[in-house]
Write an enzyme that holds these catalytic residues in place. Structure first.
Site, short mmCIF file in Angstrom:
data_model
loop_
_atom_site.label_atom_id
_atom_site.label_comp_id
_atom_site.label_asym_id
_atom_site.label_seq_id
_atom_site.Cartn_x
_atom_site.Cartn_y
_atom_site.Cartn_z
N ALA A 1 8.46 1.73 6.28
CA ALA A 1 8.79 2.49 5.06
C ALA A 1 7.56 3.04 4.35
O ALA A 1 7.68 3.50 3.20
CB ALA A 1 9.59 1.61 4.11
N ALA A 2 6.42 3.04 5.00
CA ALA A 2 5.18 3.40 4.31
C ALA A 2 5.24 4.81 3.71
O ALA A 2 4.81 5.03 2.57
CB ALA A 2 4.00 3.29 5.26
N GLY A 3 5.78 5.76 4.46
CA GLY A 3 5.85 7.13 3.94
C GLY A 3 6.77 7.25 2.75
O GLY A 3 6.51 8.02 1.82
N ASP A 4 7.85 6.47 2.74
CA ASP A 4 8.78 6.50 1.62
C ASP A 4 8.17 5.85 0.38
O ASP A 4 8.35 6.34 -0.74
CB ASP A 4 10.08 5.77 1.98
CG ASP A 4 10.77 6.39 3.19
OD1 ASP A 4 10.68 7.63 3.33
OD2 ASP A 4 11.37 5.66 3.97
#
Length: 302
Positions: free
Chosen positions: A247-250
């Site tokens: 979920a890093a981009g979110d």
């Protein structure tokens, strides 16, 4: 207030030694269930990272099954409002995570496919109380396009994460203030609309010709590159040991809009977002990995 229109999933996570090859069967080391979906991840990030955790209105469709009920309980605990329960199975994401922390994802839309323009129209008044909207591409594209146009024409800031790239049409870019692809997504977008990827800068100017205002390319461990007009800015990454990058981009997008909403300048907003994303990859799961406001501030020594 910040608005999010997008997906809610339950993530079914399989920890594996390496990605499964075509035709191969391998045993998973672990099976886990986490709340996820790009829209949900961004909404929860905003709730956790804002000074007030009721700072987000999240229009999403959740299923009438056990997965949907679990998401509803979490949203209620975080004071996240806006979700709509529908007569369908909840969205699911099946995720392979390797020992190196890399991930590969297959999505089943489920209830997310019910998030139509008509539902958005019913919630327009509440949505337009927000100054910013976060969008992704895990709901019907016509709904995402409608929300982008609605906010743009009402003088609001539109932040669009073009993931997954499939199904995106070029007319949306005229309504987008910040486009936030990762390095693979910007290449796919460029190839789709212009035939060939040359460089990030070249892609920005080509997308700018379609109406895009600003571009943020998320490069993972290599940092972030920001384009606005003739301005280019590079923000280095924070060095951490990656456990799960799901979920890093979110988290980055959620943290970025929180910083903008609190009137931080672009550089500080990108740094705050990069720090939040870096912390998120040190833990397993999508929303389980989202850091608190205090954790990010301690990490940045502010």
């Amino acid at each position: 207030m910040i608005a999010v229109v997008g997906s809610s999933n339950m993530d079914v996570v399989l920890t594996v030694e390496r990605f499964t090859l075509p035709g191969e069967t391998q045993k998973a080391q672990k099976l886990e269930f986490f709340s996820g979906g790009k829209g949900s991840n961004q909404a929860v990030s905003i709730a956790k990272l804002s000074e007030k955790n009721s700072n987000v209105y999240f229009l999403t469709c959740i299923g009438n099954d056990s997965y949907g009920r679990a998401l509803k309980d979490q949203y209620d605990k975080l004071n996240i409002e806006g979700y709509v329960e529908v007569d369908d199975n909840n969205g699911l994401a099946f995720i392979e995570v390797t020992e190196k922390g890399e991930n590969r994802i297959v999505i089943y839309p489920g209830a997310n496919r019910n998030l139509t323009k008509e539902i958005i129209k019913k919630h327009e008044a509440k949505l337009l109380e927000a100054d910013y909207i976060l969008l992704q591409n895990e709901i019907p594209f016509e709904s995402t396009l409608y929300a982008a146009q609605l906010f743009s024409e009402n003088g609001k800031i539109v932040i669009f994460d073009p993931a997954p790239v499939s199904g995106i049409e070029k007319e949306i870019f005229q309504f987008v203030d910040f486009l936030t692809p990762n390095e693979e997504e910007i290449k796919l977008l460029t190839e789709k609309f212009f035939g060939k990827f040359v460089s990030y800068e070249d892609s920005y100017f080509k997308l700018k010709s379609l109406g895009l205002k600003k571009l943020i390319v998320k490069l993972g461990s290599k940092g972030v590159i920001y384009f606005e007009g003739d301005k280019r800015m590079e923000i280095p990454s924070f060095k951490v040991k990656a456990v799960d990058t799901t979920a890093a981009g979110d988290v980055f997008n959620g943290a970025f809009v929180v910083a903008l909403h609190e009137n931080l300048d672009i550089k500080k907003s990108l740094e705050f977002a990069s720090a939040a994303a870096a912390l998120s990859v040190t833990k397993k799961g999508a929303q389980n990995s989202i850091p608190s406001r205090k954790e990010v501030e301690n990490f940045l020594n502010i």
